[in-house]
Motif scaffolding. Structure first.
Motif, mmCIF file in Angstrom:
data_model
loop_
_atom_site.group_PDB
_atom_site.id
_atom_site.type_symbol
_atom_site.label_atom_id
_atom_site.label_comp_id
_atom_site.label_asym_id
_atom_site.label_seq_id
_atom_site.Cartn_x
_atom_site.Cartn_y
_atom_site.Cartn_z
ATOM 1 N N GLN A 103 0.693 -1.163 -0.037
ATOM 2 C CA GLN A 103 0.128 0.077 0.028
ATOM 3 C C GLN A 103 0.905 1.151 0.033
ATOM 4 O O GLN A 103 0.570 2.269 -0.533
ATOM 5 N N LEU A 104 2.087 1.260 0.725
ATOM 6 C CA LEU A 104 2.959 2.370 0.606
ATOM 7 C C LEU A 104 3.529 2.550 -0.553
ATOM 8 O O LEU A 104 3.505 3.868 -1.118
ATOM 9 N N VAL A 105 3.759 1.541 -1.460
ATOM 10 C CA VAL A 105 4.379 1.771 -2.681
ATOM 11 C C VAL A 105 3.278 2.290 -3.661
ATOM 12 O O VAL A 105 3.449 3.242 -4.523
ATOM 13 N N ALA A 106 2.324 1.809 -3.637
ATOM 14 C CA ALA A 106 1.180 2.243 -4.483
ATOM 15 C C ALA A 106 0.840 3.714 -4.068
ATOM 16 O O ALA A 106 0.621 4.521 -5.324
ATOM 17 N N ALA A 107 0.594 4.149 -2.743
ATOM 18 C CA ALA A 107 0.472 5.526 -2.489
ATOM 19 C C ALA A 107 1.220 6.454 -3.006
ATOM 20 O O ALA A 107 1.170 7.533 -3.501
ATOM 21 N N ALA A 108 2.832 6.163 -2.805
ATOM 22 C CA ALA A 108 3.796 6.731 -3.400
ATOM 23 C C ALA A 108 3.645 7.208 -4.807
ATOM 24 O O ALA A 108 3.935 8.398 -5.212
ATOM 25 N N LEU A 109 3.181 6.141 -5.453
ATOM 26 C CA LEU A 109 2.995 6.307 -6.921
ATOM 27 C C LEU A 109 1.704 7.266 -7.334
ATOM 28 O O LEU A 109 2.002 8.015 -8.460
ATOM 29 N N ASP A 110 0.792 7.027 -6.470
ATOM 30 C CA ASP A 110 -0.433 7.743 -6.695
ATOM 31 C C ASP A 110 -0.010 9.193 -6.561
ATOM 32 O O ASP A 110 -0.798 10.282 -7.099
ATOM 33 N N ALA A 111 0.815 9.327 -5.538
ATOM 34 C CA ALA A 111 0.916 10.806 -5.297
ATOM 35 C C ALA A 111 1.648 11.807 -6.338
ATOM 36 O O ALA A 111 1.543 12.816 -6.440
ATOM 37 N N ALA A 112 2.093 11.123 -7.319
ATOM 38 C CA ALA A 112 2.938 11.663 -8.398
ATOM 39 C C ALA A 112 1.853 12.228 -9.311
ATOM 40 O O ALA A 112 2.009 12.933 -10.095
ATOM 41 N N ALA A 167 10.043 2.818 -7.116
ATOM 42 C CA ALA A 167 9.463 2.920 -5.920
ATOM 43 C C ALA A 167 9.558 1.725 -5.035
ATOM 44 O O ALA A 167 9.353 0.669 -5.648
ATOM 45 N N PHE A 168 9.937 1.859 -3.933
ATOM 46 C CA PHE A 168 10.572 0.720 -3.240
ATOM 47 C C PHE A 168 10.346 0.964 -1.602
ATOM 48 O O PHE A 168 10.580 2.316 -1.101
ATOM 49 N N THR A 169 10.475 0.225 -0.758
ATOM 50 C CA THR A 169 10.518 0.409 0.743
ATOM 51 C C THR A 169 12.120 -0.255 1.081
ATOM 52 O O THR A 169 12.416 -1.172 0.520
ATOM 53 N N VAL A 170 12.279 0.410 2.123
ATOM 54 C CA VAL A 170 13.606 -0.225 2.997
ATOM 55 C C VAL A 170 13.143 -0.239 4.464
ATOM 56 O O VAL A 170 12.274 0.589 5.157
ATOM 57 N N GLN A 171 13.844 -1.220 5.102
ATOM 58 C CA GLN A 171 13.730 -1.111 6.716
ATOM 59 C C GLN A 171 15.010 -0.440 6.917
ATOM 60 O O GLN A 171 16.039 -0.560 6.496
ATOM 61 N N ALA A 224 7.952 5.682 6.939
ATOM 62 C CA ALA A 224 6.621 4.767 7.188
ATOM 63 C C ALA A 224 7.103 3.365 7.598
ATOM 64 O O ALA A 224 8.041 2.857 7.087
ATOM 65 N N SER A 225 6.363 2.984 8.372
ATOM 66 C CA SER A 225 6.597 1.393 8.655
ATOM 67 C C SER A 225 5.869 0.525 7.914
ATOM 68 O O SER A 225 4.761 0.504 7.603
ATOM 69 N N VAL A 269 7.915 -1.542 12.553
ATOM 70 C CA VAL A 269 9.213 -1.691 12.081
ATOM 71 C C VAL A 269 9.818 -0.381 11.383
ATOM 72 O O VAL A 269 8.767 -0.089 10.449
ATOM 73 N N PRO A 270 10.640 0.213 11.698
ATOM 74 C CA PRO A 270 11.232 1.679 11.260
ATOM 75 C C PRO A 270 11.393 1.344 9.775
ATOM 76 O O PRO A 270 11.918 0.200 9.287
ATOM 77 N N GLY A 271 10.949 2.180 8.868
ATOM 78 C CA GLY A 271 11.264 1.955 7.390
ATOM 79 C C GLY A 271 11.180 3.417 6.723
ATOM 80 O O GLY A 271 10.684 4.351 7.473
ATOM 81 N N ARG A 272 11.443 3.369 5.470
ATOM 82 C CA ARG A 272 11.290 4.544 4.549
ATOM 83 C C ARG A 272 10.532 4.042 3.207
ATOM 84 O O ARG A 272 10.783 2.914 2.844
ATOM 85 N N VAL A 273 9.716 4.836 2.687
ATOM 86 C CA VAL A 273 9.341 4.667 1.033
ATOM 87 C C VAL A 273 9.984 5.819 0.258
ATOM 88 O O VAL A 273 10.213 6.586 0.645
ATOM 89 N N VAL A 274 10.646 5.090 -0.719
ATOM 90 C CA VAL A 274 11.607 5.791 -1.615
ATOM 91 C C VAL A 274 10.905 5.776 -3.018
ATOM 92 O O VAL A 274 10.518 4.721 -3.584
ATOM 93 N N VAL A 275 11.035 6.884 -3.591
ATOM 94 C CA VAL A 275 10.688 6.888 -5.239
ATOM 95 C C VAL A 275 11.873 7.782 -5.682
ATOM 96 O O VAL A 275 12.344 8.619 -5.554
ATOM 97 N N ALA A 276 12.669 6.907 -6.490
ATOM 98 C CA ALA A 276 13.764 7.630 -7.396
ATOM 99 C C ALA A 276 13.262 7.617 -8.914
ATOM 100 O O ALA A 276 12.629 6.691 -9.525
ATOM 101 N N GLU A 277 13.784 8.778 -9.437
ATOM 102 C CA GLU A 277 13.301 8.843 -10.981
ATOM 103 C C GLU A 277 14.598 9.171 -11.871
ATOM 104 O O GLU A 277 15.674 9.487 -11.692
ATOM 105 N N LYS A 278 14.495 8.267 -13.032
ATOM 106 C CA LYS A 278 15.257 8.354 -14.124
ATOM 107 C C LYS A 278 15.372 9.763 -14.880
ATOM 108 O O LYS A 278 14.161 10.093 -15.293
#
Length: 317
Positions: A135-144, A245-249, A288-289, A298-307
């Motif tokens: 859901q976090l990954v989908a929401a990050a892409l939706d935000a674009a 778009a990805f998550t990390v712990q 975001a966890s 669990v501590p985490g981050r949601v990351v979006v990187a662009e080419k």
């Protein structure tokens, strides 16, 4: 894990006794039974791994360099017999002070882990651990707010939770995973146009350069030690304006750590440095966890990187 059988009924019986002893907190009995199994079937990797666990438990209980060396030898023997490392001998070696953490989580271990986990994966992860990485990954892409995602590759797709969360936004969705059992469940979910059984970097290497508009990886980097290789491979297949778009712990430090949970955690500085080093621009980096464990987020981050470059999709809107 995959079925543990030596092909010899007596050895298998000794192995089962050894496992029972270890489960009951008796590492002495476990070591004795594992050694008896290995006298009958000396190339039985699971018995070597179990012997390593028993010796490690004795070392933790009593100390002593001999027990530590015996545990190291047993784990090394398991790995020599089974280089794919379905048992997780590399993880065990790192845990007791040998080997490199960055390569501890092997594809063979991940495959065996998730093949066994697949039947209860969704129930345990979503219901038991309040998992929300998809859901976090989908929401990050939706935000674009770009509408269609075009051609998407979902790394470590598992049972297809990301595919379901993305809905009809991808024009074409490919799921990649190491586990045949997980892919079988993703196929039944019906979200993917194509599913591929492969290791992540190897799978991306088979794609044409600049042929993909979006890559996703939800709660996948926890099993990736060489984070930079995945970023570089994703950057290679992304077209201009494409997003990863990805998550990390995460953890409070800067680098990569292998936790007691046998998962990798990435420091913020590592992520912030690795993304541009791969030729991508960091466009989103939020806390975001992805799940809860032992009653805690669990501590985490949601990351979006662009080419860099103008997006094919956005230029047509």
């Amino acid at each position: 894990m995959r079925s543990s059988t030596s092909g010899d009924l007596l050895a298998d019986r000794r192995y089962a006794y050894a496992q029972g002893c270890l489960d009951d907190g008796d590492p002495d009995g476990a070591a004795e039974m594992a050694e008896q199994a290995l006298e009958i079937a000396p190339r039985f990797a699971p018995a070597w791994f179990l012997l390593g666990r028993a010796r490690e438990a004795r070392y933790a209980r009593d100390g002593g360099a001999d027990e530590h060396r015996a545990a190291l030898r047993a784990y090394a023997a398991a790995l020599e017999i089974d280089p794919d490392d379905a048992q997780g001998a590399r993880l065990a070696l790192v845990r007791i002070g040998a080997g490199a953490a960055v390569s501890a989580v092997s594809p063979g271990y991940v495959r065996a882990l998730f093949d066994a986990y697949a039947p209860r994966f969704d129930r345990h992860l979503v219901d038991g651990l309040s998992y929300r990485g998809h859901q976090l990954v989908a929401a990050a892409l939706d935000a674009a707010g770009d509408g269609s995602l075009g051609r998407v590759i979902d790394l470590g797709c598992g049972t297809g939770l990301v595919g379901a969360a993305l809905g009809n936004r991808p024009e074409h969705l490919t799921g990649i995973d190491l586990s045949p059992e997980m892919l079988a469940r993703a196929e039944r979910r019906g979200c993917y146009h194509r599913l591929a059984l492969n290791e992540l970097v190897a799978a991306l290497a088979e794609e044409a350069p600049a042929s993909v508009d979006c890559v996703t990886a939800a709660d996948v980097m926890i099993y990736v030690g060489d984070f930079a290789r995945v970023l570089a491979a994703a950057a290679q297949v992304l077209g201009p304006g494409g997003r990863f778009a990805f998550t990390v712990q995460s953890h409070p430090g800067d680098g990569l750590i292998l936790g007691t949970d046998a998962r990798y955690a990435h420091g913020d500085a590592l992520v912030r440095q690795a993304v541009p080093a791969a030729g991508l621009a960091l466009t989103r980096f939020t806390s975001a966890s992805p799940r809860r464990e032992n009653g805690r987020d669990v501590p985490g981050r949601v990351v979006v990187a662009e080419k860099p470059g103008a997006s094919r999709l956005r230029s047509h809107t």
